[in-house]
Design an enzyme around this catalytic site. Structure first.
Site, PDB file in Angstrom:
ATOM      1  CG  HIS A 185      -6.664   2.173  -0.704  1.00 51.47           C
ATOM      2  ND1 HIS A 185      -6.482   3.498  -0.394  1.00 51.47           N
ATOM      3  CD2 HIS A 185      -7.570   1.701   0.182  1.00 51.47           C
ATOM      4  CE1 HIS A 185      -7.247   3.805   0.640  1.00 51.47           C
ATOM      5  NE2 HIS A 185      -7.924   2.740   1.008  1.00 51.47           N
ATOM      6  CG  ASN A 230      -2.373   6.700  -4.799  1.00 55.05           C
ATOM      7  OD1 ASN A 230      -3.242   6.004  -5.320  1.00 55.05           O
ATOM      8  ND2 ASN A 230      -2.241   6.824  -3.492  1.00 55.05           N
TER       9      ASN A 230
END
Length: 291
Positions: free
Chosen positions: A128, A159
């Site tokens: 994201h 991440n």
DNA sequence: CGGTGTAGTCAG
DNA sequence: CTGACTACACCG
């Protein structure tokens, strides 16, 4: 790989010129002067003649979602920048990612869109840019962040590790400041040099849509107190595992550098404001664990 | 048969 | 929190 080491060491000494804009004043050529004398009407006529069937369009216009806005790169199939403006209320609530799923963004023409198949089994995770965790106040806002227009191929360790803690730090800032405006996005930077000393930009692409895997990710954080911007922090982080020993400040760069590398002017209406460095008014330390 | 959807497990 | 992956049901 050598660039990575250079980057780690080099960013510390990067000149920090926040809020100062310098526009190189090129000498006016004859052509330039002529151009200025042409009226807008004449320019419109020329446009209508040469671009009879419309002005080519990269589709970078801002796309609006429940709690984020983004500009999309139709060639790389990833966003250019993703903007949020969050308060502490946005990061609280009962929205849960188990009700969300990654899916293509119907606003993006399929010709220019990534799909889940590009990512699955690629070795890269769906990272994201506007994080799900910034939208716990509203399930729809959280769902919106799962459109692939908000996603880039991201190293799995990065991440869930460094970048995750970075995002938690941004949420932490909402406790200290009225609002926190954040731009996040991918970068492809030269990371290699050939035998002639020529710098090279090399990045993988994944899936049948050849989604670009960025070499780096960036965040620009502008905090506000009493409705006025007070401090800014800009960071460029390699898209690879980052050991815990590295602190956030080691990735700090100037706003100028980030704008030059991305080719985007991020705050066209933020003129002349003297902003402090975020890391001079806040610790800029990432917490080890969630909290 | 292959694609979708969901629930549960595992890992950083 | 950030994710992937697997098993299993369902469906045309």
């Amino acid at each position: 790989m050598s660039y990575t080491r250079g980057f780690f060491a080099g960013t510390v000494t990067t000149l920090f010129a926040v809020g100062v804009y310098q526009y190189a004043q090129s000498p006016k050529s004859i052509q330039h002067q002529y151009d200025q004398q042409v009226s807008d009407d004449v320019k419109e006529q020329i446009k209508r003649r040469i671009l009879k069937y419309g002005v080519p369009n990269r589709g970078e216009e801002a796309k609006v979602f429940t709690n984020h806005v983004l500009s999309y790169d139709q060639s790389k199939k990833i966003p250019i920048w993703v903007a949020e403006c969050i308060t502490k209320e946005h990061a609280q609530g009962n929205a849960n990612r188990k009700y969300s799923k990654f899916m293509p963004d119907s606003q993006i023409l399929s010709l220019f869109s990534a799909d889940n198949q590009d990512y699955l089994g690629s070795g890269w995770s769906r990272g994201h840019m506007a994080p799900a965790g910034n939208n716990k106040h509203d399930q729809r806002a959280m769902d919106d962040t799962f459109y692939l227009s908000n996603i880039v191929p991201q190293d799995m360790d990065n991440n869930s590790g460094f970048w995750n803690r970075f995002e938690m730090y941004c949420r932490h800032l909402t406790k200290r400041f009225d609002s926190v405006q954040i731009f996040s996005g991918p970068l492809v930077l030269p990371t290699e040099t050939d035998e002639k000393g020529q710098k090279l930009v090399v990045y993988p692409v994944i899936g049948k849509n050849e989604v670009a895997v960025p070499t780096h990710l960036y965040k620009i954080i502008l905090v506000e107190t009493n409705g006025t911007p007070s401090a800014i922090g800009c960071f460029i982080v390699p898209n690879q595992p980052i050991e815990n020993k590295y602190s956030l400040t080691e990735f700090q760069v100037s706003l100028e550098e980030i704008q030059r590398r991305i080719g985007v002017e991020f705050f066209p209406k933020l003129d002349g404001t003297r902003l402090q460095s975020l890391c001079s008014v806040d610790s800029c330390t990432l917490t080890r664990r969630q909290g």
